[in-house]
Design an enzyme around this catalytic site. Structure first.
Site, short mmCIF file in Angstrom:
data_model
loop_
_atom_site.label_atom_id
_atom_site.label_comp_id
_atom_site.label_asym_id
_atom_site.label_seq_id
_atom_site.Cartn_x
_atom_site.Cartn_y
_atom_site.Cartn_z
N ASN A 6 38.83 69.14 29.75
CA ASN A 6 39.52 70.40 30.07
C ASN A 6 38.99 70.92 31.41
OD1 ASN A 6 39.88 73.28 30.26
ND2 ASN A 6 40.63 73.22 28.16
N HIS A 9 37.91 75.53 33.81
CA HIS A 9 36.84 76.29 34.47
C HIS A 9 36.56 75.86 35.90
CE1 HIS A 9 36.44 78.80 31.14
NE2 HIS A 9 36.04 77.85 30.31
N HIS A 42 45.02 74.78 30.43
CA HIS A 42 45.68 75.87 29.69
C HIS A 42 46.37 76.78 30.70
CE1 HIS A 42 45.10 79.26 26.43
NE2 HIS A 42 46.34 79.18 26.87
N ARG A 44 47.81 79.91 31.15
CA ARG A 44 47.85 81.19 30.44
C ARG A 44 48.91 82.11 31.02
NH1 ARG A 44 43.89 83.46 27.27
NH2 ARG A 44 42.32 81.99 26.56
N ARG A 48 44.94 83.18 34.67
CA ARG A 48 43.60 83.54 35.12
C ARG A 48 42.83 82.35 35.70
NH1 ARG A 48 40.56 84.63 29.39
NH2 ARG A 48 42.27 86.08 29.13
N GLU A 69 47.87 72.87 27.38
CA GLU A 69 47.56 73.83 26.33
C GLU A 69 48.33 75.10 26.64
OE1 GLU A 69 43.29 74.10 25.81
OE2 GLU A 69 43.55 76.11 24.99
N THR A 100 40.05 80.91 23.91
CA THR A 100 40.82 80.86 22.67
C THR A 100 39.87 81.12 21.50
OG1 THR A 100 42.10 79.15 23.76
CG2 THR A 100 42.49 79.45 21.42
N GLU A 150 44.71 69.53 16.38
CA GLU A 150 43.39 69.63 16.97
C GLU A 150 42.59 70.61 16.13
OE1 GLU A 150 43.12 70.59 21.17
OE2 GLU A 150 41.03 71.23 20.94
N HIS A 190 36.54 72.66 21.06
CA HIS A 190 36.06 74.03 21.29
C HIS A 190 34.57 74.13 21.02
CE1 HIS A 190 36.28 78.25 22.16
NE2 HIS A 190 37.51 78.03 22.56
N1 PXP Z 1 40.61 72.91 22.74
C1 PXP Z 1 41.26 74.08 22.86
C2 PXP Z 1 42.54 74.25 22.10
C3 PXP Z 1 40.78 75.11 23.69
O1 PXP Z 1 41.43 76.28 23.77
C4 PXP Z 1 39.60 74.89 24.42
C5 PXP Z 1 39.11 75.95 25.36
O2 PXP Z 1 39.95 76.07 26.45
C6 PXP Z 1 38.97 73.64 24.28
C7 PXP Z 1 39.47 72.69 23.42
C8 PXP Z 1 37.72 73.32 25.03
O3 PXP Z 1 36.72 74.21 24.63
P1 PXP Z 1 35.39 74.31 25.47
O4 PXP Z 1 35.76 74.83 26.82
O5 PXP Z 1 34.54 75.25 24.68
O6 PXP Z 1 34.82 72.91 25.55
#
Ligand code: PXP
Length: 236
Positions: A6, A9, A42, A44, A48, A69, A100, A150, A190
């Site tokens: 992901n 960030h 994601h 959004r 952001r 996402e 999330t 997921e 997550h």
């Molecule tokens: N899966 C989903 C559905 C998420 O919303 C997120 C966070 O954006 C992640 C996985 C990844 O989570 P993390 O950033 O805590 O590794």
């Protein structure tokens, strides 16, 4: 087990200054070169971090898979149907949240989510639902005709006591077995990091984990490709 990276960030850091750097697309390509099985971002409602341009460029340059996402809102659904990612992961979304916060309420929203799933399937897009590890949500996901669930691992990742970790881990393991029996593809994500990942990797039904925050944090110190390589090694 596979690793989906992901890159939200990386875009968060870019948005801190509002310029072009660091480019999440650059990070995504490095992640693919380092062995990621897919890239997650994601889009959004408030944009952001990742923006529309990022998703379009990612669609063009990725060679693994693009997992978009998103909240199942009309605006984002229309964008997804136009861009055609390989996969959409439907999540709940609140403007005021930092990330999330929990799984999607699939139970009770089967009619709407079935319609949304059908629209994506007609465009050849796979559908995943981000859900709590609960049989009720899994049954509802089956009813919606989705391809993948997921499992939300955030509660497991945040558990502090040994007993709490065990309880949350068992919930995830039981849900993974339940969903695999229902012929759903099972993934998880997550809050996962190099410490709490090992136990999740021992659940054979989970085919892929989706990791962002901890991996991007690690990348600050060791570089993006090296961080992805470490996580690829950890999941395999
Ligand atoms: N899966 C989903 C559905 C998420 O919303 C997120 C966070 O954006 C992640 C996985 C990844 O989570 P993390 O950033 O805590 O590794």
């Amino acid at each position: 087990m596979n690793l989906a990276v992901n890159i939200d960030h990386v875009a968060t850091l870019r948005e801190a200054r509002g310029g072009m750097e660091p480019d999440p697309v650059h990070a995504a390509v490095l992640a693919e070169l380092a062995g990621a099985s897919g890239i997650v971002c994601h889009l959004r409602e408030d944009r952001r971090h990742v923006n529309d341009r990022d998703v379009r460029v990612l669609r063009d340059v990725l060679t693994t898979k693009l997992d978009l996402e998103m909240a199942a809102t009309p605006e984002i659904i229309a964008i997804a149907l136009e861009i055609v990612p390989d996969l959409v992961t439907l999540v709940p979304e609140k403007r005021e949240e930092l990330t999330t916060e929990g799984g999607l309420a699939v139970h009770g929203n089967e009619d709407y989510l079935s319609e949304v799933t059908k629209a994506f399937h007609e465009r050849g897009i796979l559908v995943s639902l981000f859900i709590e590890p609960e049989p009720m949500q899994i049954d509802a996901a089956v009813q919606c005709g989705v391809d993948i669930i997921e499992l939300h691992t955030g509660t497991y990742a945040n558990a502090r006591s040994r007993a709490g970790v065990k309880i949350q881990f068992e919930r995830i393991r039981a849900a993974a077995m339940y969903a695999a029996n229902a012929e759903l593809v099972v993934t998880a994500g997550h809050g996962l990091d190099l410490r709490n990942l090992e136990a999740i990797c021992r659940i054979p039904e989970i085919e892929e984990v989706s990791i962002g925050h901890a991996l991007v944090s690690r990348a600050l110190f060791v570089g993006f490709e090296q961080a992805v390589r470490e996580y690829v090694a950890a999941v395999s």
